[in-house]
Design an enzyme around this catalytic site. Structure first.
Site, mmCIF file in Angstrom:
data_model
loop_
_atom_site.group_PDB
_atom_site.id
_atom_site.type_symbol
_atom_site.label_atom_id
_atom_site.label_comp_id
_atom_site.label_asym_id
_atom_site.label_seq_id
_atom_site.Cartn_x
_atom_site.Cartn_y
_atom_site.Cartn_z
ATOM 1 N N GLY A 1 0.509 -1.157 -0.255
ATOM 2 C CA GLY A 1 0.093 0.127 0.402
ATOM 3 C C GLY A 1 0.434 1.748 0.315
ATOM 4 O O GLY A 1 0.657 2.408 -0.701
ATOM 5 N N ARG B 1 2.025 11.385 -8.898
ATOM 6 C CA ARG B 1 1.250 11.185 -7.378
ATOM 7 C C ARG B 1 2.107 10.901 -6.257
ATOM 8 O O ARG B 1 1.300 10.876 -5.128
ATOM 9 C CB ARG B 1 -0.222 10.649 -6.832
ATOM 10 C CG ARG B 1 -1.040 11.831 -8.670
ATOM 11 C CD ARG B 1 -3.270 11.237 -7.626
ATOM 12 N NE ARG B 1 -3.403 11.230 -8.539
ATOM 13 C CZ ARG B 1 -4.342 11.874 -9.096
ATOM 14 N NH1 ARG B 1 -5.479 11.335 -7.593
ATOM 15 N NH2 ARG B 1 -5.725 12.807 -9.444
ATOM 16 N N ARG C 1 -0.510 -8.950 -3.525
ATOM 17 C CA ARG C 1 -0.851 -7.885 -2.136
ATOM 18 C C ARG C 1 -0.248 -8.004 -1.396
ATOM 19 O O ARG C 1 -0.113 -9.351 -1.063
ATOM 20 C CB ARG C 1 -1.645 -7.105 -2.093
ATOM 21 C CG ARG C 1 -1.990 -6.247 -0.764
ATOM 22 C CD ARG C 1 -3.692 -5.607 -0.541
ATOM 23 N NE ARG C 1 -3.789 -5.312 0.234
ATOM 24 C CZ ARG C 1 -3.313 -5.012 1.876
ATOM 25 N NH1 ARG C 1 -2.139 -4.369 0.767
ATOM 26 N NH2 ARG C 1 -3.074 -4.306 2.495
ATOM 27 N N SER D 1 0.007 -4.660 5.054
ATOM 28 C CA SER D 1 0.025 -5.144 6.996
ATOM 29 C C SER D 1 -1.604 -5.082 7.255
ATOM 30 O O SER D 1 -2.440 -4.707 6.253
ATOM 31 C CB SER D 1 0.502 -4.677 7.822
ATOM 32 O OG SER D 1 -0.384 -2.702 7.299
#
Length: 235
Positions: free
Chosen positions: A24, A47, A91, A94
């Site tokens: 992430g 970004r 992915r 956490s």
């Protein structure tokens, strides 16, 4: 007319490997690229969402951040699967433990992903969409974990749209034997299913919402090495 570059990814055709590891946090993507990949090349930084491609043990692998939440991973995974020819996204994130049989730093694999998100409504199915991982990736991850002495706990996880959730669902999900809570896997799994591609969420337990025990942001960013090694070995 080519769909690339997109408003969110400036990489050129062929810049991404067939498998992308997706944490992430952009800083975690940078950490993985700099500490695990050979000759990593920055292929996206729109970004600040950093994406790199390099090699690991002779295999070409990419790593790119997803940002937080299903809307964010929904955009990036869709574009990678459908425009950049990516075949598998793993992915690596956490999660907060729901099952109290787990411990901080345990690794879970999301076989399926409960969610409170409306992401699945776009598919116009009059029922409950039940997103799940790719079995081949799951099997390979469990075997790779065993090879380095790391037990992986497979089971259902919960992808929440709300970090601060006043409906307090975790106790109810605990009764359903859901392992952990995170915020992205369900959207990833749905996009993979729609595109006919592969997906798996490997999650290191970073905290216990019931007790307050947890790791620091720096520890989450820099210390989940076994999870990264497992993901790289099955890429």
């Amino acid at each position: 007319m080519s769909n690339i570059p997109t408003p969110h990814i400036t990489a050129k055709e062929g810049d991404f490997a067939k498998t992308v590891l997706m944490p992430g946090d952009p800083l975690r993507a940078k950490f993985i690229a700099e500490n695990f990949l050979e000759n990593p090349v920055l292929v996206n930084n729109v970004r600040g969402v950093q994406g790199y491609t390099g090699t690991w043990q002779g295999k070409r692998v990419s790593v790119m951040a997803s940002g937080m939440g299903i809307p964010a991973i929904g955009i990036y995974s869709y574009e990678l699967y459908n425009f950049y020819g990516v075949e598998a996204i793993i992915r690596i994130g956490s999660a907060g433990m729901i099952s109290q049989s787990l411990k901080v730093r345990d690794i879970v694999a999301g076989m399926s992903a409960y969610t409170n998100s409306g992401f699945g409504k776009q598919f116009d199915f009059d029922g409950c969409v039940a997103p799940c991982c790719d079995y081949g990736l799951l099997k390979s991850a469990i075997e790779a974990g065993e090879a380095i002495g790391q037990h992986i706990v497979p089971g259902a996880i919960y992808s929440s749209d709300c970090f601060y959730d006043e409906s307090a669902p975790l106790g109810k999900l605990q009764k359903l034997n859901v392992l952990a809570v995170e915020m992205e896997a369900a959207g990833l799994y749905m996009n993979a299913a729609r595109a006919g591609k592969k997906a798996l969420a490997l999650l290191t337990i970073s905290d216990n919402p019931f007790t307050g025990e947890g790791l620091t942001a720096e520890e989450r960013q820099n210390t989940f090495t076994n999870m990264v090694k497992i993901a790289l070995s099955i890429a």
